[in-house]
Design a protein around this motif. Structure first.
Motif, PDB file in Angstrom:
ATOM      1  N   THR A   6       0.824  -1.118   0.076  1.00 41.76           N
ATOM      2  CA  THR A   6      -0.028  -0.138   0.053  1.00 41.76           C
ATOM      3  C   THR A   6       0.893   1.253  -0.001  1.00 41.76           C
ATOM      4  O   THR A   6       0.693   2.183  -0.728  1.00 41.76           O
ATOM      5  N   PHE A   7       1.846   1.220   0.856  1.00 44.67           N
ATOM      6  CA  PHE A   7       3.061   2.455   0.852  1.00 44.67           C
ATOM      7  C   PHE A   7       3.349   2.520  -0.561  1.00 44.67           C
ATOM      8  O   PHE A   7       3.760   3.716  -1.009  1.00 44.67           O
ATOM      9  N   LEU A   8       3.792   1.498  -1.194  1.00 41.26           N
ATOM     10  CA  LEU A   8       4.566   1.719  -2.554  1.00 41.26           C
ATOM     11  C   LEU A   8       3.427   2.343  -3.577  1.00 41.26           C
ATOM     12  O   LEU A   8       3.881   3.094  -4.258  1.00 41.26           O
ATOM     13  N   LEU A   9       2.260   1.987  -3.558  1.00 39.60           N
ATOM     14  CA  LEU A   9       1.039   2.314  -4.375  1.00 39.60           C
ATOM     15  C   LEU A   9       0.914   3.597  -4.049  1.00 39.60           C
ATOM     16  O   LEU A   9       0.860   4.549  -4.938  1.00 39.60           O
TER      17      LEU A   9
ATOM     18  N   THR B 250       2.896   6.010  -2.986  1.00 38.68           N
ATOM     19  CA  THR B 250       4.211   6.726  -3.110  1.00 38.68           C
ATOM     20  C   THR B 250       4.236   6.843  -4.875  1.00 38.68           C
ATOM     21  O   THR B 250       4.292   7.854  -5.287  1.00 38.68           O
ATOM     22  N   VAL B 251       3.923   6.007  -5.483  1.00 42.72           N
ATOM     23  CA  VAL B 251       3.788   5.857  -6.871  1.00 42.72           C
ATOM     24  C   VAL B 251       2.571   6.997  -7.339  1.00 42.72           C
ATOM     25  O   VAL B 251       2.933   7.642  -8.112  1.00 42.72           O
ATOM     26  N   ILE B 252       1.477   6.882  -6.847  1.00 43.57           N
ATOM     27  CA  ILE B 252       0.457   7.849  -6.997  1.00 43.57           C
ATOM     28  C   ILE B 252       0.780   9.180  -6.775  1.00 43.57           C
ATOM     29  O   ILE B 252       0.738  10.118  -7.368  1.00 43.57           O
ATOM     30  N   LEU B 253       1.516   9.543  -5.708  1.00 43.61           N
ATOM     31  CA  LEU B 253       2.032  10.884  -5.235  1.00 43.61           C
ATOM     32  C   LEU B 253       3.016  11.290  -6.267  1.00 43.61           C
ATOM     33  O   LEU B 253       2.933  12.365  -6.683  1.00 43.61           O
TER      34      LEU B 253
END
Length: 115
Positions: free
Chosen positions: A2-5, A7-10
């Protein structure tokens, strides 16, 4: 995951927000661009027209009481559906608050046109 997702969206959001700043060729505003244009002549008066503060205050008060009237309109239907003392007390409390607000505005001179 979830953190990776997140970060990618940000990062994608930041890249899309910065894209117009990087790709645009818009010149920075200067004194000429910020001044009003009147066929090459100096403006005769300011571009901002004065606005009546009393009119604005009356308009805001009208909007507030207009919303409150919209909340009062379904009250007869509510009384018919829920015929108990709590509903009547709630409606009476709401009307008392509206009356006290109107009285407060009247005492402070918000409803008088001339100050």
């Amino acid at each position: 995951m979830t953190f990776l997702l997140a970060t990618v969206i940000l990062l994608i959001s930041l890249a899309l927000m910065m894209m117009p700043l990087i790709t645009s060729n818009y010149p920075h505003p200067d004194r000429e661009n910020l001044s009003p244009f009147e066929c090459g002549f100096d403006p005769k008066n300011t571009s901002r027209t004065p606005f009546s503060l009393q009119f604005f205050l009356i308009a805001v008060i009208f909007l507030i009481f207009d919303v409150e009237i919209a909340l009062l309109l379904p009250m007869p239907i509510i009384i018919n559906n829920f015929n108990n003392v709590n509903t009547l007390l709630l409606i009476l409390f709401f009307i008392i608050i509206l009356t006290l607000g109107l009285y407060y505005e009247w005492l402070n001179g918000a409803l008088s046109w001339t100050l």
